[in-house]
Design a protein around this motif. Structure first.
Motif, short mmCIF file in Angstrom:
data_model
loop_
_atom_site.label_atom_id
_atom_site.label_comp_id
_atom_site.label_asym_id
_atom_site.label_seq_id
_atom_site.Cartn_x
_atom_site.Cartn_y
_atom_site.Cartn_z
N ALA A 23 0.83 -1.20 0.00
CA ALA A 23 0.00 0.00 0.00
C ALA A 23 0.86 1.26 0.00
CB ALA A 23 -0.94 0.00 1.21
N LEU A 24 1.90 1.25 0.80
CA LEU A 24 2.80 2.40 0.88
C LEU A 24 3.50 2.63 -0.46
CD1 LEU A 24 3.80 4.55 2.80
CD2 LEU A 24 5.60 2.99 3.53
N SER A 25 3.93 1.57 -1.09
CA SER A 25 4.56 1.67 -2.40
C SER A 25 3.59 2.24 -3.43
CB SER A 25 5.06 0.30 -2.84
OG SER A 25 5.59 0.35 -4.12
N TYR A 26 2.36 1.80 -3.39
CA TYR A 26 1.34 2.25 -4.34
C TYR A 26 1.06 3.74 -4.18
CZ TYR A 26 -3.10 2.41 -6.88
OH TYR A 26 -4.11 2.73 -7.75
N LEU A 37 -7.35 2.72 -3.59
CA LEU A 37 -6.37 1.99 -2.79
C LEU A 37 -6.97 0.66 -2.30
CD1 LEU A 37 -3.63 1.75 -1.36
CD2 LEU A 37 -4.62 3.09 0.53
N ARG A 38 -8.20 0.71 -1.80
CA ARG A 38 -8.86 -0.52 -1.34
C ARG A 38 -9.01 -1.52 -2.48
NH1 ARG A 38 -12.25 3.28 1.29
NH2 ARG A 38 -13.79 2.97 -0.33
N THR A 39 -9.39 -1.05 -3.65
CA THR A 39 -9.56 -1.93 -4.81
C THR A 39 -8.22 -2.57 -5.20
OG1 THR A 39 -11.39 -0.59 -5.60
CG2 THR A 39 -10.32 -2.02 -7.22
N TYR A 40 -7.18 -1.78 -5.20
CA TYR A 40 -5.85 -2.28 -5.55
C TYR A 40 -5.40 -3.35 -4.56
CZ TYR A 40 -0.77 -2.33 -6.10
OH TYR A 40 0.53 -2.72 -6.26
N LEU A 41 -5.57 -3.08 -3.27
CA LEU A 41 -5.14 -4.04 -2.24
C LEU A 41 -5.97 -5.32 -2.30
CD1 LEU A 41 -4.47 -1.61 0.73
CD2 LEU A 41 -2.79 -2.71 -0.78
N ALA A 42 -7.26 -5.20 -2.56
CA ALA A 42 -8.11 -6.39 -2.69
C ALA A 42 -7.64 -7.24 -3.87
CB ALA A 42 -9.57 -5.99 -2.86
N ARG A 43 -7.26 -6.59 -4.96
CA ARG A 43 -6.76 -7.34 -6.12
C ARG A 43 -5.45 -8.05 -5.79
NH1 ARG A 43 -5.93 -3.45 -9.70
NH2 ARG A 43 -3.67 -3.56 -9.74
N LEU A 61 -7.19 0.35 6.81
CA LEU A 61 -5.87 0.68 6.26
C LEU A 61 -5.95 1.93 5.40
CD1 LEU A 61 -2.90 -0.10 6.02
CD2 LEU A 61 -3.52 -1.58 4.10
N ALA A 62 -6.98 2.04 4.56
CA ALA A 62 -7.14 3.22 3.71
C ALA A 62 -7.39 4.46 4.56
CB ALA A 62 -8.28 3.00 2.72
N GLU A 63 -8.20 4.33 5.60
CA GLU A 63 -8.46 5.46 6.50
C GLU A 63 -7.19 5.87 7.24
OE1 GLU A 63 -11.15 7.35 6.60
OE2 GLU A 63 -12.09 6.06 5.10
#
Length: 178
Positions: A23-26, A37-43, A61-63
């Motif tokens: 997540a931090l890298s993204y 961000l949530r969509t990316y992490l779920a993928r 995490l997104a919050e």
């Protein structure tokens, strides 16, 4: 020349620290929203799997990243809205783009109001770029006018503005009140 077979080991399943690192890298590479961000992490979890019993709380995490200032939905909306306005898009199309990016109505409202105020100028920019109405070269047929109206409406401008621009014969005609 013969190629050696490459054997790639599959990436290990994610755990809490690895997910946070991804997540931090993204967010370090891309301007993003909490929803994206949530969509990316779920993928990523779907691709690599999850190590542990309980699924991670992607919302939390997104919050957390938003609280740290790594993700700012309002700033993203402002930047995206300004970019789309510069490209000649209207309020409706900008609103759709913000909704698709997961921006809540509260954060999108100021951007949509700004797009509404700049709507006519944005439509003129698009008309110049696409050579619609008085910016066309050569003779303009009724079919050209219809195509111009359709292009402006698809770009998110209201029908009256699109028709006014597409049927104008000169740029000076557009400067007149009416």
């Amino acid at each position: 020349m013969e190629q050696k077979p490459t054997s790639r080991r599959p990436a290990p399943p994610l755990d809490g620290p690895a997910l946070r690192g991804i997540a931090l890298s993204y967010v370090g590479r891309y301007a993003t929203t909490r929803a994206k961000l949530r969509t990316y992490l779920a993928r990523k979890i779907q691709e690599r799997g999850w190590q542990g019993d309980a699924r991670p709380d992607l919302e939390a995490l997104a919050e957390d990243f938003a609280a740290l200032g790594y993700v700012d939905d309002r700033a993203f909306a402002t930047a995206r809205g300004a970019a789309l306005t510069r490209r000649g898009y209207g309020e409706r199309r900008i609103g759709q783009a913000l909704q698709q990016a997961g921006i809540v109505a509260e954060d999108a409202l100021p951007v949509r109001e700004e797009a509404r105020e700049q709507g006519f100028d944005a439509a003129l920019r698009l008309a110049r770029k696409r050579r619609i109405g008085p910016f066309a070269t050569g003779t303009i047929t009724p079919q050209d006018q219809q195509r111009g109206i359709a292009a402006l409406v698809r770009a998110g401008h209201d029908f009256a503005t699109a028709r006014r621009i597409a049927t104008a014969r000169t740029p000076e005609e557009l400067n007149e009140d009416g």
